[in-house]
Design an enzyme around this catalytic site. Structure first.
Site: not given
Ligand code: URA
Length: 245
Positions: A106
């Protein structure tokens, strides 16, 4: 190109020779050969070992490249962004190959991200049946109890997805601030999985970092740093994925 079968026009377009549309036209005009034979049928399937010629010129295969990046927070796991925000490829050295991230982290997540131009390798690592450890460390608002940890291991249902952690451990807690540092090891790789799992049991995440991917760590890298994987590491990742299937 991947070792699995791909459509001829896609492979030609991906090699950068021409657009997909133009590749289709060339195929229909009989200007493309596969293993010495004219291939006039759109959608002809080819794999990595097939020899493709376009107007008598052999298609060059891009040299595969593999990078590990310590993705900083506030960066998009993409190769370009409409809103001109920073993207992960901004942190790699300039190379001619068209590199893409293997999966995503993310915007607000930092940590280990692999990038390559090798679609076969990317497919292998992202395949749901290959259970490579992905180790995350999350700072949560609130301190999960033993039963919360159990719940994460048993699995939580979020938007129709059953999200499970292979291991969960509280690394530290701060009772004054009412926060905890929680380590989660996932085998699945669902979208926003850690955030969704912890939100589902009412522990929203303040910070999230991916610290390890299989045997690969961020050792020696600072946020924004990248390095090429060694040929041995690439081999190890391939065989790890196959072993886990
Ligand atoms: N889980 C999440 O919530 N975000 C990420 O970027 C990777 C795994």
């Amino acid at each position: 190109m991947t070792n699995s079968q791909e459509r001829l026009q896609k492979v030609i377009a991906q090699s950068g020779v021409t657009s997909r549309r133009k590749a289709e036209k060339l195929i229909e005009e009989g200007k493309v050969k596969v293993n010495g034979q004219v291939a006039k049928i759109l959608g002809t399937k080819v794999n990595q070992d097939d020899k493709i010629e376009v107007e008598g010129i052999p298609l060059e295969k891009e040299e595969p490249v593999y990078f590990v990046l310590y993705k900083p927070r506030g960066v998009i796991s993409s190769v370009k962004d409409d809103k001109d925000r920073k993207v992960v490829t901004d942190f790699l050295p300039e190379v001619e190959q068209r590199i893409f991230p293997i999966g995503r982290l993310d915007y607000d997540t930092s940590g280990l991200l692999l990038l390559t131009n090798d679609g076969d390798f990317a497919n292998l690592l992202m395949h749901p049946s290959y259970q490579i450890d992905k180790v995350y460390v999350a700072k949560t608002k609130g301190i999960p109890r033993t039963e919360d940890i159990q719940q994460l291991k048993k699995g939580v249902e979020v938007d129709g997805d059953k999200l499970k952690a292979a291991h969960v451990k509280i690394l530290s807690t701060d009772s004054k601030k009412n926060t905890a540092i929680v380590q989660l090891i996932l085998h699945q790789g669902k979208n926003r999985q850690v955030r969704r799992m912890l939100e589902a049991i009412n522990f929203p995440i303040d910070k999230l970092k991916r610290e390890r991917y299989g045997f690969l760590t961020l050792n020696g890298l600072s946020p924004g740093d990248s390095r090429e994987l060694t040929p041995h590491e690439v081999k190890q990742l391939r065989s790890l994925a196959k072993k886990m299937s």
